[in-house]
Design an enzyme around this catalytic site. Sequence first.
Site, PDB file in Angstrom:
ATOM      1  N   ASP A  55      -6.991  -0.869  -5.816  1.00 22.85           N
ATOM      2  CA  ASP A  55      -5.858   0.045  -5.789  1.00 22.85           C
ATOM      3  C   ASP A  55      -5.810   0.825  -4.480  1.00 22.85           C
ATOM      4  OD1 ASP A  55      -3.535   1.156  -6.727  1.00 22.85           O
ATOM      5  OD2 ASP A  55      -4.514   2.739  -7.880  1.00 22.85           O
ATOM      6  N   HIS A  71      -0.717   0.896  -5.855  1.00 20.06           N
ATOM      7  CA  HIS A  71       0.392   0.981  -6.807  1.00 20.06           C
ATOM      8  C   HIS A  71       1.559   1.802  -6.273  1.00 20.06           C
ATOM      9  CE1 HIS A  71      -1.720   4.775  -8.138  1.00 20.06           C
ATOM     10  NE2 HIS A  71      -0.471   5.193  -8.248  1.00 20.06           N
ATOM     11  N   SER A  90      -0.561  10.513  -6.160  1.00 19.89           N
ATOM     12  CA  SER A  90      -1.275   9.265  -5.919  1.00 19.89           C
ATOM     13  C   SER A  90      -1.324   8.957  -4.428  1.00 19.89           C
ATOM     14  CB  SER A  90      -0.595   8.111  -6.651  1.00 19.89           C
ATOM     15  OG  SER A  90      -0.731   8.233  -8.037  1.00 19.89           O
TER      16      SER A  90
END
Length: 495
Positions: free
Chosen positions: A166, A136, A241
């Site tokens: 992901d 993402h 992230s």
Amino acid sequence: MRATRLSLVLLFAMLAFAAAPVVRQALAEETKTDPGLSDVLTDLLHGVEGENATSGPDKRVPFGREEVQLSFAPLVKQTAPAVVNVYASQTAKVTSPFDGDPFFEEFFGRSQPRAQSSLGSGVLVDPTGIVVTNYHVIKDADQVKVATADGREFDSKVMLKDETFDLAVLKITSDKPFPVIAIGDSDALEVGDLLLAIGNPFGVGQTTTSGIVSALARSHIGVSDSSFFIQTDAAINPGNSGGALINMGGQLVGINTAIYSRSGGSIGIGFAIPSNMVRAFADAAKAGLDFFERPYIGAEFEAVTPQIAESLGMEKPTGALVSSVEATGPAAKAGLKPGDVVLQLNGKPVEGIEALDYRMATLSIGTTANFAVLTKGQQAAMDIALERAPEGMKAAEVTLHGRSPFSGAKVAELSPRLAQRLGLRTDIKGVTVVDINRDSPAADFGFQPGDIVREVNGTAIDTAATLELAAKTDTRWWRFTVERGGQIMRQVLRY
């Protein structure tokens, strides 16, 4: 009287605390002559109680004030240089209701594309410049740049990406080797183990936070529920992230991925993809695969509900229920049947289908796995070969053209291998959307890769050629049925 006793208790406690260093020195000398007494006293000071002790030499509570004041600084110096910043940018299409109108375009001009950017983190796992981050972070990016901790900036190439897990792997190049973090064994983690999270939250610069493993095998958190996650209370915020979650040995045990928050900031509930999954994904990228292949056994699974567990005589709902088996697949050859329940894989417990998907994905194609199965009320062991998903007839991918809502979509007939690539069940049949041209009618109407076209204007779609012919129909009215994520969607429109 009671006050006198309380005063005595407090006095003895203070004397014991003050005498602790002396006791430790005496214990060191005592070891030479009476190891039995020394061991007993040491165990008592460590809070160990004979045979019930669970603390080992590598995991114990801090012993004394000096150990409480220990620093993570050496560990951060060792690992932080391998954590990078990832900058992804894309050009977004901006539409205006006046586009195409000569009068308004004369005075106001045509709408211009607008640049969008996102910021995340990544981890160098190979000295040649292989970086692991989240999907993402780089989703739909036209350009991805990587900035290392020493201030250098590199253009990167996307080697492999997978929305289901992901994860994404990038490649940067330099004439010198890059610092790396060794990938550890995430299955060795236990709840309560100390962890460090390193990343670039909110773009403020590289930041390190500490915490513990709060839980293991978390699923259904709304991110990529085909695998399960490590939960930690180490502060993770937007921008973290793709960053590193490391253990006290300086090894990578997870890639920070998501947080649970109502404010957008950390509240102590963060999630990371286990490093064993990261290792398998990075190895696939190094091997040059165009998508992450998972081992194929020719079986599909579903959750074991309390009602199913009761009907099978199980004490609790656990494991993965076999829902279908391909007649010629490896599972059928090993004796696996619909209605069986997989309880363990290679000796590791299978709590549910998410755990089974995760453990299967970390195994190598071409090997054999041992399944512990409940079949007809009895437990049995089966060795099942892990194969590459079959291509089927490998029908050619067809790009649709013409004046239809499907124009710009690339479609193909499903095979187990293509279904795996698109994150679908391998037993599904039909014609699916493989890719979408971003600036096409198909994109404007919301079609997505993985959509299965079942019917167009009353014609059942069973081959790519049938859909191509239906898309060329000379009509302004369109009625079609699409299956997405197991849901049937029907649409009627004029185009």
